[in-house]
Structure formats: structure tokens, C-alpha cells
Design a protein around this motif. Structure first.
Motif, PDB file in Angstrom:
ATOM      1  N   HIS A  66       0.816  -1.092   0.025  1.00  0.00           N
ATOM      2  CA  HIS A  66      -0.031  -0.025   0.164  1.00  0.00           C
ATOM      3  C   HIS A  66       0.783   1.223  -0.121  1.00  0.00           C
ATOM      4  CE1 HIS A  66      -3.286   2.726   0.774  1.00  0.00           C
ATOM      5  NE2 HIS A  66      -2.800   3.166   1.718  1.00  0.00           N
ATOM      6  N   TYR A  67       1.903   1.209   0.721  1.00  0.00           N
ATOM      7  CA  TYR A  67       2.797   2.344   0.956  1.00  0.00           C
ATOM      8  C   TYR A  67       3.617   2.568  -0.484  1.00  0.00           C
ATOM      9  CZ  TYR A  67       2.271   4.415   5.620  1.00  0.00           C
ATOM     10  OH  TYR A  67       1.546   4.942   6.597  1.00  0.00           O
ATOM     11  N   THR A  70       0.853   4.156  -2.927  1.00  0.00           N
ATOM     12  CA  THR A  70       0.618   5.404  -2.883  1.00  0.00           C
ATOM     13  C   THR A  70       1.693   6.365  -3.029  1.00  0.00           C
ATOM     14  OG1 THR A  70       0.608   4.997  -0.562  1.00  0.00           O
ATOM     15  CG2 THR A  70      -1.557   4.814  -1.457  1.00  0.00           C
ATOM     16  N   PRO A  75      -2.136   9.206  -1.688  1.00  0.00           N
ATOM     17  CA  PRO A  75      -3.423   8.456  -1.011  1.00  0.00           C
ATOM     18  C   PRO A  75      -4.670   9.335  -1.630  1.00  0.00           C
ATOM     19  CG  PRO A  75      -1.630   9.444   0.781  1.00  0.00           C
ATOM     20  CD  PRO A  75      -1.190   9.900  -0.664  1.00  0.00           C
ATOM     21  N   THR A  77      -7.996  10.608  -0.884  1.00  0.00           N
ATOM     22  CA  THR A  77      -8.692  11.362   0.194  1.00  0.00           C
ATOM     23  C   THR A  77     -10.130  11.961  -0.342  1.00  0.00           C
ATOM     24  OG1 THR A  77      -7.821  13.381   0.299  1.00  0.00           O
ATOM     25  CG2 THR A  77      -6.853  11.725   1.721  1.00  0.00           C
ATOM     26  N   GLU A  88      -1.286  11.533   5.937  1.00  0.00           N
ATOM     27  CA  GLU A  88      -0.473  10.510   6.522  1.00  0.00           C
ATOM     28  C   GLU A  88      -0.891   9.432   7.458  1.00  0.00           C
ATOM     29  OE1 GLU A  88       2.180   9.492   4.724  1.00  0.00           O
ATOM     30  OE2 GLU A  88       2.361  11.246   3.429  1.00  0.00           O
ATOM     31  N   ARG A  91      -3.358   7.469   5.699  1.00  0.00           N
ATOM     32  CA  ARG A  91      -2.408   6.407   4.749  1.00  0.00           C
ATOM     33  C   ARG A  91      -2.277   5.144   5.724  1.00  0.00           C
ATOM     34  NH1 ARG A  91       3.170   7.987   1.987  1.00  0.00           N
ATOM     35  NH2 ARG A  91       3.361   6.315   0.426  1.00  0.00           N
TER      36      ARG A  91
END
Length: 238
Positions: A66-67, A70, A75, A77, A88, A91
């Protein structure tokens, strides 16, 4: 193994180790030593339950993926416009929720893995701060100026009783269900604790998963880097 990254004016060095201990036949812990960004993860499989090692591996791999995803796209939002610090935190929370969903779906599809779960502690350095994601009774500590400070709160039945003042500290020592978790990563509705703080020079943060039978930890140490002689502006202070 260790690796370091520049995060603002700080150099953050990561190192990790896991040990099977003397009780169990296989290691149910998983950890992430970062490769591309300043992210470290420790996950402790639920001992005595089915496939704790699978749950911890899914958790570490999902958060890592995921990191990395992104980092390329940022990310999502939408439809909310959030401050960068809240982005963050979100995230981190989303990464752990995705891991939880993957664990739950894997267990639902395979009867041999029913009931599997794990703890997780993740720490990510960015924007001159570090962000912590926490589930279960693994812990994150900060060691600074000779003091050790616990930065997370156990999601355990014992800690719930202590927080509600149903038990005294002395009674907690002899509590029969000290290792029962109130918040393992193993259900479709699990919540995640997130927080952030500012790193400082010569401080160390340690994500730990330890029992009487095994141990696993990832450590991030911060040191202040001097600006190069050719720099036109001084490095920012933390």
C-alpha cells in the motif's frame, strides 16, 4: 541487516531481528526492513491459533504494498481535502485496514486458517515527523536521553480492565488472561490506533513483539545530519 534514509534534516537507520525462541516449532513473526522508503513494520502472529505466521506475513506485505502504491499515486482522500498530517495518518490507517481485510478474506476462504490473526506496529518517517499505526499488544518505544517511553497502548483485556480501574496494578500482575487481546487484526470491523510525533537527534524508536517464547523487533535510530558546506540555507530544526 540495516539501511538508512534521509528524512528532512535527520538520517534514520533501520535494523531488525526476529527469533523463534525455545517453545514454538516455527516462527509466527514477520517484519519489514525498508527498501524504498522510511517504513518499518513488525507483526506477531497469534500464538496457539491457526496460521499466525500467514496472518503476520499478509499484514507486512499488504502494508508495504500500500505504501509503495500510494508513493506513486498519492493517498486517495476524495471527496475530502485533508491537511497533510491527516493524510499521512489516514494512509497508515488504510494500510492496516487493508491488511485486516486480506486476513479476514483469506481465513474465510480456507477453513484451515479460520481464526488466524496478528498484532501489528508500523512506523513511517515523513514530513519531519513519524507516524505510528498500532493494533494489538505489540509495542512501540522511544528511547531518548536515557529514558524509555512507550508510545502505544496495549489492545488487551488486561489493559482494558486497568484503564477502567477494574483492577489495581498489583492485581494486574496476577491477572489470568494477560495475553488475551481485545483488538487483534482478524475481524472485518477492526479499528486502528494512529499517532504522530517529531523525531529528535540521537533518539531511537523500537517496534517490539515479544513473548516468553519468541521475540521480534525493528529499530529506527535518528541522528542529525550537518548541512553540506555549499548549502545556501541552513537545515530546518526539528
Amino acid at each position: 541487516m540495516s539501511i538508512s534514509f534521509m528524512v528532512g534534516p535527520h538520517r534514520v537507520r533501520f535494523a531488525g531481528k526476529t527469533d523463534i525462541g525455545l517453545v514454538r516449532a516455527h516462527n509466527e513473526d514477520s517484519l519489514l526492513i525498508p527498501r524504498e522508503m522510511a517504513l518499518a513494520v513488525v507483526s506477531d502472529g497469534m500464538g496457539g491459533h491457526a496460521a499466525g505466521d500467514v496472518a503476520s506475513r499478509i499484514t507486512v506485505e499488504t502494508i508495504d504494498q500500500h505504501y509503495r502504491d500510494t508513493a506513486r499515486s498519492g493517498p486517495n482522500t476524495w471527496p475530502f481535502k485533508l491537511p497533510s498530517l491527516e493524510i499521512e495518518k489516514q494512509r497508515m490507517s488504510v494500510a492496516i485496514q487493508l491488511a485486516n481485510s486480506n486476513i479476514f478474506e483469506t481465513a474465510a476462504a480456507d477453513g484451515t486458517k479460520k481464526g488466524m490473526g496478528c498484532t501489528v506496529d508500523a512506523i513511517y518517517f515523513n514530513q519531519g515527523r513519524f507516524f505510528i499505526g498500532h493494533v494489538g499488544d505489540s509495542r512501540v518505544y522511544r528511547i531518548r536521553e536515557g529514558r524509555i517511553q512507550m508510545l502505544t497502548e496495549d489492545h488487551s483485556l488486561l489493559n482494558d480492565y486497568l484503564r477502567m480501574k477494574e483492577l489495581s496494578g498489583d492485581e494486574g500482575v496476577h491477572f489470568p488472561r494477560r495475553t488475551w487481546w481485545s483488538e487483534p487484526s482478524a475481524s472485518p470491523t477492526r479499528s486502528t490506533s494512529t499517532s504522530s510525533s517529531t523525531p529528535s537527534r540521537s533518539a531511537m524508536c523500537s517496534c517490539c513483539a515479544a513473548t516468553a517464547s519468541a521475540a521480534c523487533s525493528t529499530t529506527a535510530s535518528c541522528s542529525r545530519s550537518s548541512p553540506p558546506a555549499t548549502a545556501s540555507t541552513p537545515a530546518a530544526t526539528s
